[in-house]
Design a protein around this motif. Sequence first.
Motif, PDB file in Angstrom:
ATOM      1  N   PRO A   1      44.729  47.513  53.560  1.00  0.00           N
ATOM      2  CA  PRO A   1      44.765  47.003  52.198  1.00  0.00           C
ATOM      3  C   PRO A   1      44.059  45.651  52.139  1.00  0.00           C
ATOM      4  O   PRO A   1      44.209  44.820  53.046  1.00  0.00           O
ATOM      5  CB  PRO A   1      46.269  46.851  51.914  1.00  0.00           C
ATOM      6  CG  PRO A   1      46.862  46.576  53.261  1.00  0.00           C
ATOM      7  CD  PRO A   1      46.050  47.389  54.226  1.00  0.00           C
ATOM      8  N   VAL A   2      43.308  45.410  51.090  1.00  0.00           N
ATOM      9  CA  VAL A   2      42.460  44.215  51.086  1.00  0.00           C
ATOM     10  C   VAL A   2      43.275  42.926  51.084  1.00  0.00           C
ATOM     11  O   VAL A   2      42.870  41.916  51.668  1.00  0.00           O
ATOM     12  CB  VAL A   2      41.472  44.238  49.907  1.00  0.00           C
ATOM     13  CG1 VAL A   2      40.453  45.344  50.095  1.00  0.00           C
ATOM     14  CG2 VAL A   2      42.193  44.388  48.558  1.00  0.00           C
ATOM     15  N   THR A   3      44.422  42.950  50.407  1.00  0.00           N
ATOM     16  CA  THR A   3      45.305  41.791  50.340  1.00  0.00           C
ATOM     17  C   THR A   3      46.734  42.285  50.138  1.00  0.00           C
ATOM     18  O   THR A   3      46.967  43.475  49.935  1.00  0.00           O
ATOM     19  CB  THR A   3      44.945  40.855  49.166  1.00  0.00           C
ATOM     20  OG1 THR A   3      44.948  41.612  47.956  1.00  0.00           O
ATOM     21  CG2 THR A   3      43.584  40.191  49.354  1.00  0.00           C
ATOM     22  N   ALA A   4      47.676  41.345  50.141  1.00  0.00           N
ATOM     23  CA  ALA A   4      49.069  41.688  49.878  1.00  0.00           C
ATOM     24  C   ALA A   4      49.378  41.713  48.386  1.00  0.00           C
ATOM     25  O   ALA A   4      50.301  42.411  47.955  1.00  0.00           O
ATOM     26  CB  ALA A   4      49.999  40.704  50.580  1.00  0.00           C
ATOM     27  N   THR A   5      48.602  40.960  47.591  1.00  0.00           N
ATOM     28  CA  THR A   5      48.859  40.894  46.148  1.00  0.00           C
ATOM     29  C   THR A   5      47.560  41.049  45.381  1.00  0.00           C
ATOM     30  O   THR A   5      46.480  40.699  45.864  1.00  0.00           O
ATOM     31  CB  THR A   5      49.503  39.552  45.748  1.00  0.00           C
ATOM     32  OG1 THR A   5      48.545  38.491  45.889  1.00  0.00           O
ATOM     33  CG2 THR A   5      50.732  39.252  46.604  1.00  0.00           C
ATOM     34  N   ALA A   6      47.691  41.547  44.154  1.00  0.00           N
ATOM     35  CA  ALA A   6      46.515  41.676  43.293  1.00  0.00           C
ATOM     36  C   ALA A   6      45.966  40.310  42.922  1.00  0.00           C
ATOM     37  O   ALA A   6      44.752  40.142  42.764  1.00  0.00           O
ATOM     38  CB  ALA A   6      46.887  42.464  42.036  1.00  0.00           C
ATOM     39  N   GLU A   7      46.837  39.318  42.804  1.00  0.00           N
ATOM     40  CA  GLU A   7      46.377  37.965  42.498  1.00  0.00           C
ATOM     41  C   GLU A   7      45.456  37.439  43.596  1.00  0.00           C
ATOM     42  O   GLU A   7      44.417  36.834  43.322  1.00  0.00           O
ATOM     43  CB  GLU A   7      47.569  37.030  42.325  1.00  0.00           C
ATOM     44  CG  GLU A   7      47.193  35.594  41.980  1.00  0.00           C
ATOM     45  CD  GLU A   7      48.395  34.690  41.820  1.00  0.00           C
ATOM     46  OE1 GLU A   7      48.198  33.488  41.560  1.00  0.00           O
ATOM     47  OE2 GLU A   7      49.538  35.168  41.962  1.00  0.00           O
ATOM     48  N   GLN A   8      45.825  37.681  44.854  1.00  0.00           N
ATOM     49  CA  GLN A   8      44.964  37.276  45.962  1.00  0.00           C
ATOM     50  C   GLN A   8      43.626  38.000  45.908  1.00  0.00           C
ATOM     51  O   GLN A   8      42.572  37.399  46.152  1.00  0.00           O
ATOM     52  CB  GLN A   8      45.655  37.568  47.297  1.00  0.00           C
ATOM     53  CG  GLN A   8      46.848  36.691  47.605  1.00  0.00           C
ATOM     54  CD  GLN A   8      47.561  37.119  48.871  1.00  0.00           C
ATOM     55  OE1 GLN A   8      47.429  38.262  49.328  1.00  0.00           O
ATOM     56  NE2 GLN A   8      48.334  36.214  49.455  1.00  0.00           N
ATOM     57  N   ALA A   9      43.653  39.292  45.597  1.00  0.00           N
ATOM     58  CA  ALA A   9      42.410  40.065  45.527  1.00  0.00           C
ATOM     59  C   ALA A   9      41.499  39.528  44.433  1.00  0.00           C
ATOM     60  O   ALA A   9      40.286  39.374  44.626  1.00  0.00           O
ATOM     61  CB  ALA A   9      42.724  41.545  45.289  1.00  0.00           C
ATOM     62  N   ARG A  10      42.079  39.239  43.274  1.00  0.00           N
ATOM     63  CA  ARG A  10      41.267  38.704  42.188  1.00  0.00           C
ATOM     64  C   ARG A  10      40.693  37.332  42.542  1.00  0.00           C
ATOM     65  O   ARG A  10      39.552  37.010  42.184  1.00  0.00           O
ATOM     66  CB  ARG A  10      42.107  38.638  40.901  1.00  0.00           C
ATOM     67  CG  ARG A  10      42.391  40.016  40.300  1.00  0.00           C
ATOM     68  CD  ARG A  10      43.009  39.895  38.922  1.00  0.00           C
ATOM     69  NE  ARG A  10      44.403  39.434  38.998  1.00  0.00           N
ATOM     70  CZ  ARG A  10      45.456  40.242  38.997  1.00  0.00           C
ATOM     71  NH1 ARG A  10      45.292  41.550  38.949  1.00  0.00           N
ATOM     72  NH2 ARG A  10      46.669  39.751  39.021  1.00  0.00           N
TER      73      ARG A  10
ATOM     74  N   ALA B   1      39.560  47.792  44.116  1.00  0.00           N
ATOM     75  CA  ALA B   1      40.495  47.522  45.207  1.00  0.00           C
ATOM     76  C   ALA B   1      41.648  46.648  44.729  1.00  0.00           C
ATOM     77  O   ALA B   1      42.799  46.823  45.153  1.00  0.00           O
ATOM     78  CB  ALA B   1      39.769  46.857  46.371  1.00  0.00           C
ATOM     79  N   ALA B   2      41.356  45.697  43.851  1.00  0.00           N
ATOM     80  CA  ALA B   2      42.409  44.853  43.289  1.00  0.00           C
ATOM     81  C   ALA B   2      43.386  45.691  42.474  1.00  0.00           C
ATOM     82  O   ALA B   2      44.608  45.451  42.502  1.00  0.00           O
ATOM     83  CB  ALA B   2      41.796  43.745  42.433  1.00  0.00           C
ATOM     84  N   THR B   3      42.878  46.690  41.759  1.00  0.00           N
ATOM     85  CA  THR B   3      43.756  47.565  40.976  1.00  0.00           C
ATOM     86  C   THR B   3      44.643  48.397  41.890  1.00  0.00           C
ATOM     87  O   THR B   3      45.818  48.640  41.575  1.00  0.00           O
ATOM     88  CB  THR B   3      42.922  48.485  40.063  1.00  0.00           C
ATOM     89  OG1 THR B   3      42.121  47.678  39.189  1.00  0.00           O
ATOM     90  CG2 THR B   3      43.815  49.378  39.223  1.00  0.00           C
ATOM     91  N   VAL B   4      44.117  48.838  43.025  1.00  0.00           N
ATOM     92  CA  VAL B   4      44.936  49.561  44.003  1.00  0.00           C
ATOM     93  C   VAL B   4      46.139  48.712  44.410  1.00  0.00           C
ATOM     94  O   VAL B   4      47.287  49.190  44.439  1.00  0.00           O
ATOM     95  CB  VAL B   4      44.106  49.953  45.243  1.00  0.00           C
ATOM     96  CG1 VAL B   4      45.014  50.457  46.366  1.00  0.00           C
ATOM     97  CG2 VAL B   4      43.078  51.015  44.889  1.00  0.00           C
ATOM     98  N   ILE B   5      45.895  47.450  44.722  1.00  0.00           N
ATOM     99  CA  ILE B   5      46.987  46.566  45.137  1.00  0.00           C
ATOM    100  C   ILE B   5      47.959  46.346  43.983  1.00  0.00           C
ATOM    101  O   ILE B   5      49.182  46.294  44.183  1.00  0.00           O
ATOM    102  CB  ILE B   5      46.434  45.228  45.647  1.00  0.00           C
ATOM    103  CG1 ILE B   5      45.477  45.450  46.833  1.00  0.00           C
ATOM    104  CG2 ILE B   5      47.571  44.304  46.066  1.00  0.00           C
ATOM    105  CD1 ILE B   5      46.093  46.186  48.010  1.00  0.00           C
ATOM    106  N   GLN B   6      47.452  46.242  42.775  1.00  0.00           N
ATOM    107  CA  GLN B   6      48.335  46.092  41.618  1.00  0.00           C
ATOM    108  C   GLN B   6      49.267  47.296  41.481  1.00  0.00           C
ATOM    109  O   GLN B   6      50.472  47.135  41.221  1.00  0.00           O
ATOM    110  CB  GLN B   6      47.515  45.920  40.345  1.00  0.00           C
ATOM    111  CG  GLN B   6      48.366  45.721  39.097  1.00  0.00           C
ATOM    112  CD  GLN B   6      47.544  45.656  37.827  1.00  0.00           C
ATOM    113  OE1 GLN B   6      46.480  46.270  37.724  1.00  0.00           O
ATOM    114  NE2 GLN B   6      48.013  44.894  36.843  1.00  0.00           N
ATOM    115  N   ILE B   7      48.730  48.503  41.660  1.00  0.00           N
ATOM    116  CA  ILE B   7      49.557  49.711  41.574  1.00  0.00           C
ATOM    117  C   ILE B   7      50.597  49.725  42.690  1.00  0.00           C
ATOM    118  O   ILE B   7      51.757  50.116  42.480  1.00  0.00           O
ATOM    119  CB  ILE B   7      48.684  50.976  41.620  1.00  0.00           C
ATOM    120  CG1 ILE B   7      47.709  51.022  40.433  1.00  0.00           C
ATOM    121  CG2 ILE B   7      49.555  52.230  41.634  1.00  0.00           C
ATOM    122  CD1 ILE B   7      48.359  51.060  39.078  1.00  0.00           C
TER     123      ILE B   7
END
Length: 380
Positions: free
Chosen positions: A106-115, A355-361
């Motif tokens: 997973p790219v990050t632990a949170t969508a905020e981090q990904a964004r 990828a950020a949306t994946v983490i959000q889900i």
Amino acid sequence: MSGDKKGPIRTCVLGVGLAGLTFHIPFVLALPELFTLQAVLERNPTSEGGKLKERFGVSVHIHRTLQDVLADPQIELVIVGTPNATHYSFAKAALEAGKHVLVDKPVTATAEQARELGALAKSKGLVIYPYQNRRFDSDFLALRALLREPSSSPQSLGDLVEFESHFDRYRLALKGTWKDEPTPANGQTYDLGSHLIDQALVLFGRPNFVSGFIENARNIGNPSVDDTFTILLRYNAGIVSPHAIFVVLRAHILSVRTQQLRYKVRGTKGTYIKYGLDVQEDQLRVLPEPKAIYNPDYGLESESIWATVENIQSDGSVVKTVRPSDAPGAYPDLFRNLAAVIRGGAEQAVKWEEAATVIQIIELAHQSSREGRTLEVPKA
């Protein structure tokens, strides 16, 4: 996002474990016209030349610290294949050092981090690319092709009503690795869920609602590290199909079967059923040399695990046909696209925002599971 530099992209792979030696380094070495493996990060090599030389007989410079990697002016691209909890900090440090970045899932632990990482890359004119390789599985490519067929096609499923996707395993004991630790972005939902959610988003886009059922089914190790999940995504009628679509994503750690269910897709005119997994991971684990990805059998599924489609005829009868996964799996295409993005400004085949949306889900699924309720997905 193209640079002024020409020639193969000088690359450093962070980590020489399963991710580095199986999913990244083979393609960097097999595509010398696009990439040069400049270095790897291996903190404590136990032999001269380290794990890379042991595995493929190739010697490159070994950096012992991330700081040394970032200070190396020759390195243009950093591939982050280290434990999940490090993805955000390592990717951020690489971007701040002026390097392009490929981040394993997973790219990050949170969508905020990904964004945040996406915004940082954009501000610096750098490429940040998510490693969602399962978009290039042979059976997923075949399924996408089927779902694109017009309703007049003899094998069309008609209007979709349900999509079920599995990635089950049987593993009674812990592996004894970092994956068993209660650290950020660990657990089966972040691991295998990243693949299943990404594929669903590719096919259907952003869902309207999420329900998550996430647990440690074996009751071993840290209870916060999940090993099993069922995630339900609901798409309202008229979004993808005239009917509401339920997407069922499952991974169970205690699934004993000789051949696992991979997909079951139901429509108003038929049902698609697929067993067995894409072969690329198994092939890459025992790859004799990187150039073996050019062998004719690379990525090709056995006919024994091709899908079947059962279509309802106008007279009520059912016709069952085989749906081949005849196009080989294509993980190398991800790397070809990455190079084209860095060198030529091509469009990313896998976009960072996706990828950020994946983490959000994933975050919503965990929240849903904790709270015992279905959650609405915020609009993008």
